[in-house]
Design a protein around this motif. Structure first.
Motif, PDB file in Angstrom:
ATOM      1  N   TYR A  85     -10.009  -1.316 -17.093  1.00  0.00           N
ATOM      2  CA  TYR A  85      -9.068  -0.899 -18.199  1.00  0.00           C
ATOM      3  C   TYR A  85      -8.709  -2.190 -18.984  1.00  0.00           C
ATOM      4  CZ  TYR A  85      -8.005   3.540 -15.812  1.00  0.00           C
ATOM      5  OH  TYR A  85      -8.183   4.698 -15.108  1.00  0.00           O
ATOM      6  N   ASP A  86      -9.460  -3.204 -19.090  1.00  0.00           N
ATOM      7  CA  ASP A  86      -9.585  -4.289 -19.744  1.00  0.00           C
ATOM      8  C   ASP A  86      -8.082  -4.865 -19.634  1.00  0.00           C
ATOM      9  OD1 ASP A  86     -10.536  -6.231 -21.417  1.00  0.00           O
ATOM     10  OD2 ASP A  86     -10.031  -5.259 -23.182  1.00  0.00           O
ATOM     11  N   LEU A  87      -7.522  -4.947 -18.521  1.00  0.00           N
ATOM     12  CA  LEU A  87      -6.317  -5.707 -18.218  1.00  0.00           C
ATOM     13  C   LEU A  87      -6.673  -6.998 -17.651  1.00  0.00           C
ATOM     14  CD1 LEU A  87      -4.613  -2.660 -16.835  1.00  0.00           C
ATOM     15  CD2 LEU A  87      -4.050  -3.640 -18.822  1.00  0.00           C
ATOM     16  N   PRO A  88      -5.478  -7.969 -17.532  1.00  0.00           N
ATOM     17  CA  PRO A  88      -5.516  -9.370 -17.006  1.00  0.00           C
ATOM     18  C   PRO A  88      -5.858  -9.373 -15.614  1.00  0.00           C
ATOM     19  CG  PRO A  88      -3.899  -9.214 -18.745  1.00  0.00           C
ATOM     20  CD  PRO A  88      -4.230  -7.866 -18.399  1.00  0.00           C
ATOM     21  N   ASN A  89      -6.743 -10.130 -15.146  1.00  0.00           N
ATOM     22  CA  ASN A  89      -7.246 -10.188 -13.912  1.00  0.00           C
ATOM     23  C   ASN A  89      -5.799 -10.655 -12.973  1.00  0.00           C
ATOM     24  OD1 ASN A  89      -9.166 -10.201 -11.550  1.00  0.00           O
ATOM     25  ND2 ASN A  89      -8.608 -12.321 -11.315  1.00  0.00           N
ATOM     26  N   ASP A  90      -4.879 -11.383 -13.608  1.00  0.00           N
ATOM     27  CA  ASP A  90      -3.788 -11.951 -13.025  1.00  0.00           C
ATOM     28  C   ASP A  90      -2.831 -10.677 -12.228  1.00  0.00           C
ATOM     29  OD1 ASP A  90      -4.406 -14.537 -13.250  1.00  0.00           O
ATOM     30  OD2 ASP A  90      -2.816 -15.028 -14.585  1.00  0.00           O
ATOM     31  N   LEU A  91      -2.941  -9.649 -13.050  1.00  0.00           N
ATOM     32  CA  LEU A  91      -2.024  -8.536 -12.595  1.00  0.00           C
ATOM     33  C   LEU A  91      -2.652  -8.071 -10.979  1.00  0.00           C
ATOM     34  CD1 LEU A  91      -2.094  -6.211 -15.597  1.00  0.00           C
ATOM     35  CD2 LEU A  91      -0.194  -7.292 -14.716  1.00  0.00           C
ATOM     36  N   LYS A  92      -3.479  -8.710 -10.600  1.00  0.00           N
ATOM     37  CA  LYS A  92      -3.677  -8.305  -9.019  1.00  0.00           C
ATOM     38  C   LYS A  92      -2.519  -8.835  -8.214  1.00  0.00           C
ATOM     39  CE  LYS A  92      -6.642 -12.657  -8.509  1.00  0.00           C
ATOM     40  NZ  LYS A  92      -8.011 -12.709  -8.208  1.00  0.00           N
ATOM     41  N   TYR A  93      -1.811  -9.772  -8.574  1.00  0.00           N
ATOM     42  CA  TYR A  93      -0.733 -10.374  -7.742  1.00  0.00           C
ATOM     43  C   TYR A  93       0.452  -9.560  -7.773  1.00  0.00           C
ATOM     44  CZ  TYR A  93      -3.746 -14.544  -8.532  1.00  0.00           C
ATOM     45  OH  TYR A  93      -4.729 -15.382  -8.541  1.00  0.00           O
ATOM     46  N   LEU A  94       0.350  -8.659  -8.634  1.00  0.00           N
ATOM     47  CA  LEU A  94       1.704  -7.813  -8.623  1.00  0.00           C
ATOM     48  C   LEU A  94       2.085  -6.858  -7.456  1.00  0.00           C
ATOM     49  CD1 LEU A  94       4.050  -6.851 -10.399  1.00  0.00           C
ATOM     50  CD2 LEU A  94       2.499  -5.025 -11.496  1.00  0.00           C
ATOM     51  N   PRO A  95       0.923  -6.358  -6.834  1.00  0.00           N
ATOM     52  CA  PRO A  95       1.357  -5.512  -5.580  1.00  0.00           C
ATOM     53  C   PRO A  95       1.868  -6.205  -4.520  1.00  0.00           C
ATOM     54  CG  PRO A  95      -0.863  -5.364  -6.041  1.00  0.00           C
ATOM     55  CD  PRO A  95      -0.212  -6.045  -7.360  1.00  0.00           C
ATOM     56  N   ILE A  96       1.434  -7.546  -4.430  1.00  0.00           N
ATOM     57  CA  ILE A  96       1.854  -8.335  -3.362  1.00  0.00           C
ATOM     58  C   ILE A  96       3.351  -8.403  -3.454  1.00  0.00           C
ATOM     59  CG2 ILE A  96       2.248 -10.597  -2.418  1.00  0.00           C
ATOM     60  CD1 ILE A  96      -0.566 -11.129  -3.179  1.00  0.00           C
ATOM     61  N   LEU A  97       4.117  -8.627  -4.851  1.00  0.00           N
ATOM     62  CA  LEU A  97       5.356  -8.683  -5.243  1.00  0.00           C
ATOM     63  C   LEU A  97       6.080  -7.536  -4.797  1.00  0.00           C
ATOM     64  CD1 LEU A  97       7.811 -10.265  -5.956  1.00  0.00           C
ATOM     65  CD2 LEU A  97       7.198  -9.736  -8.271  1.00  0.00           C
ATOM     66  N   GLU A  98       5.290  -6.265  -5.236  1.00  0.00           N
ATOM     67  CA  GLU A  98       5.930  -4.839  -5.011  1.00  0.00           C
ATOM     68  C   GLU A  98       5.949  -4.418  -3.648  1.00  0.00           C
ATOM     69  OE1 GLU A  98       7.046  -2.459  -7.279  1.00  0.00           O
ATOM     70  OE2 GLU A  98       7.409  -4.206  -8.487  1.00  0.00           O
ATOM     71  N   SER A  99       4.912  -4.464  -2.907  1.00  0.00           N
ATOM     72  CA  SER A  99       4.731  -3.699  -1.622  1.00  0.00           C
ATOM     73  C   SER A  99       4.569  -4.729  -0.469  1.00  0.00           C
ATOM     74  CB  SER A  99       3.727  -2.602  -1.882  1.00  0.00           C
ATOM     75  OG  SER A  99       2.464  -3.190  -2.049  1.00  0.00           O
ATOM     76  N   GLY A 100       4.096  -6.048  -0.788  1.00  0.00           N
ATOM     77  CA  GLY A 100       3.675  -6.706   0.233  1.00  0.00           C
ATOM     78  C   GLY A 100       2.339  -6.227   0.651  1.00  0.00           C
ATOM     79  N   LEU A 101       1.827  -5.536  -0.058  1.00  0.00           N
ATOM     80  CA  LEU A 101       0.278  -5.056   0.048  1.00  0.00           C
ATOM     81  C   LEU A 101       0.240  -4.203   1.228  1.00  0.00           C
ATOM     82  CD1 LEU A 101      -2.353  -7.805  -0.657  1.00  0.00           C
ATOM     83  CD2 LEU A 101      -1.622  -5.812  -2.188  1.00  0.00           C
ATOM     84  N   ASN A 102       1.320  -3.243   1.676  1.00  0.00           N
ATOM     85  CA  ASN A 102       1.543  -2.512   2.557  1.00  0.00           C
ATOM     86  C   ASN A 102       1.127  -1.104   1.509  1.00  0.00           C
ATOM     87  OD1 ASN A 102       2.088  -0.349   4.272  1.00  0.00           O
ATOM     88  ND2 ASN A 102       4.243  -1.079   4.674  1.00  0.00           N
ATOM     89  N   PRO A 103       0.140  -0.388   1.773  1.00  0.00           N
ATOM     90  CA  PRO A 103      -0.181   0.972   1.178  1.00  0.00           C
ATOM     91  C   PRO A 103       0.767   2.116   1.372  1.00  0.00           C
ATOM     92  CG  PRO A 103      -1.484   0.641   2.850  1.00  0.00           C
ATOM     93  CD  PRO A 103      -0.814  -0.681   2.851  1.00  0.00           C
ATOM     94  N   LYS A 104       1.667   2.094   2.556  1.00  0.00           N
ATOM     95  CA  LYS A 104       2.460   3.028   3.053  1.00  0.00           C
ATOM     96  C   LYS A 104       4.071   2.438   2.621  1.00  0.00           C
ATOM     97  CE  LYS A 104      -0.065   5.716   6.512  1.00  0.00           C
ATOM     98  NZ  LYS A 104      -0.027   6.276   7.467  1.00  0.00           N
ATOM     99  N   ALA A 105       4.279   1.430   1.965  1.00  0.00           N
ATOM    100  CA  ALA A 105       5.667   0.797   1.723  1.00  0.00           C
ATOM    101  C   ALA A 105       6.300   1.851   0.880  1.00  0.00           C
ATOM    102  CB  ALA A 105       5.421  -0.658   1.053  1.00  0.00           C
ATOM    103  N   THR A 106       7.577   2.019   1.304  1.00  0.00           N
ATOM    104  CA  THR A 106       8.383   2.987   0.593  1.00  0.00           C
ATOM    105  C   THR A 106       9.867   2.296   0.446  1.00  0.00           C
ATOM    106  OG1 THR A 106       7.501   5.108   1.444  1.00  0.00           O
ATOM    107  CG2 THR A 106       9.541   5.292   0.601  1.00  0.00           C
ATOM    108  N   SER A 107      10.293   2.056  -0.699  1.00  0.00           N
ATOM    109  CA  SER A 107      11.601   1.394  -1.122  1.00  0.00           C
ATOM    110  C   SER A 107      12.882   2.223  -0.555  1.00  0.00           C
ATOM    111  CB  SER A 107      11.628   0.880  -2.595  1.00  0.00           C
ATOM    112  OG  SER A 107      11.815   1.848  -3.340  1.00  0.00           O
TER     113      SER A 107
END
Length: 282
Positions: A85-107
């Motif tokens: 999608y031609d987006l910055p590679n740095d966005l890969k860090y965002l899900p660490i902040l969002e979910s701790g890379l837990n695919p089943k994380a629910t807030s």
């Protein structure tokens, strides 16, 4: 015994001194400058007392260390989708902040998955669930939806700090703050943001820093045997079970569950997309 005790104390002092060095202002400043030189320039930043404060706060969090250790597994998937999608590679860090890379994380407010979609937004982006499959938990579906959503946010704001703030606070809320500030400049909007959202961009940058220099701040020797993009995608032609699929492909059923967190039960329905290691059926 006195000599042994003395040696132990000296060793502890040396370790403490070494650890304190990595929080030294000049040390962090130089590492940030080096990181900026090798960055895609999404959000250039400089060292500040706030950055150091957040760094000291986050480095102590156990779930963050675990997330950084598993990032090698998920990052190739994120990088592949972001490039699509031609987006910055740095966005890969965002899900660490969002979910701790837990695919089943629910807030607490109902957001779920690696990229933490609220049900209303997720449904709009093509995610969904039933009693057998939850696409909010699917790493591929969740990541693809996130990329399309971020693409839309950037078209609206043309500012990555506003995009990240909107991702945290909601597009409607950010638009209200833009109206209140009478400006679309992040600096002008910043005073009107809640404290959590004010801290969101700095935390994102600190996480990028900690991932970049993880070998300095963490004992990070564990490596995954696979990365997500090593997996093959298959479509289930007839209903089956995790155990039967594992036997067919000579795989550990625990691995199938790990690679496919979207599976809610042992039953895999017809038409489901499943990710397995690239082996021929036995």
């Amino acid at each position: 015994m006195k000599y042994i005790a003395l040696i132990f104390i000296l060793c502890c002092n040396i370790i403490q001194a070494q650890n304190s060095d990595v929080f030294n202002d000049d040390f962090i400043r130089k590492k940030v400058e080096l990181m900026n030189d090798n960055s895609d320039g999404m959000i250039p930043f400089s060292y500040s007392p706030e950055f150091k404060r957040i760094l000291i706060e986050l480095v102590k969090i156990e779930w963050l260390e675990k997330a950084i250790k598993i990032s090698d597994y998920y990052f190739p998937l994120f990088e592949e989708k972001l490039a699509k999608y031609d987006l910055p590679n740095d966005l890969k860090y965002l899900p660490i902040l969002e979910s701790g890379l837990n695919p089943k994380a629910t807030s607490s407010v109902g957001a779920s998955g690696l990229w933490q979609f609220m049900p209303s937004t997720g449904d709009e982006m093509g995610l969904g669930s039933n009693n057998l499959i939850n696409l909010y938990y699917c790493p591929v579906a969740n990541t693809d939806s996130a990329c399309r959503y971020l693409e839309g946010l950037y078209k609206s704001y043309n500012d990555w700090k506003l995009v990240l703030s909107s991702y945290n606070y909601g597009m409607g809320n950010i638009n209200k703050k833009i109206k209140k500030a009478g400006s679309r400049d992040y600096v002008d909007i910043y005073p009107y943001l809640p404290m959590e959202t004010r801290a969101y961009v700095p935390k994102f940058l600190v996480i990028k820093y900690l991932v970049t220099y993880q070998n300095i701040y963490y004992d990070n020797n564990k490596k995954f045997k696979y990365v997500f993009t090593d997996l093959a995608q298959i479509k289930i032609e007839n209903p089956t079970t995790i155990k039967d699929l594992a036997a067919r492909y000579d795989l550990n059923d625990r691995f199938i569950r790990f690679a496919n967190p979207q599976l809610l039960t042992e039953i895999i329905p017809k038409g489901a997309i499943i990710y397995i290691t690239k082996k021929d059926p036995s």
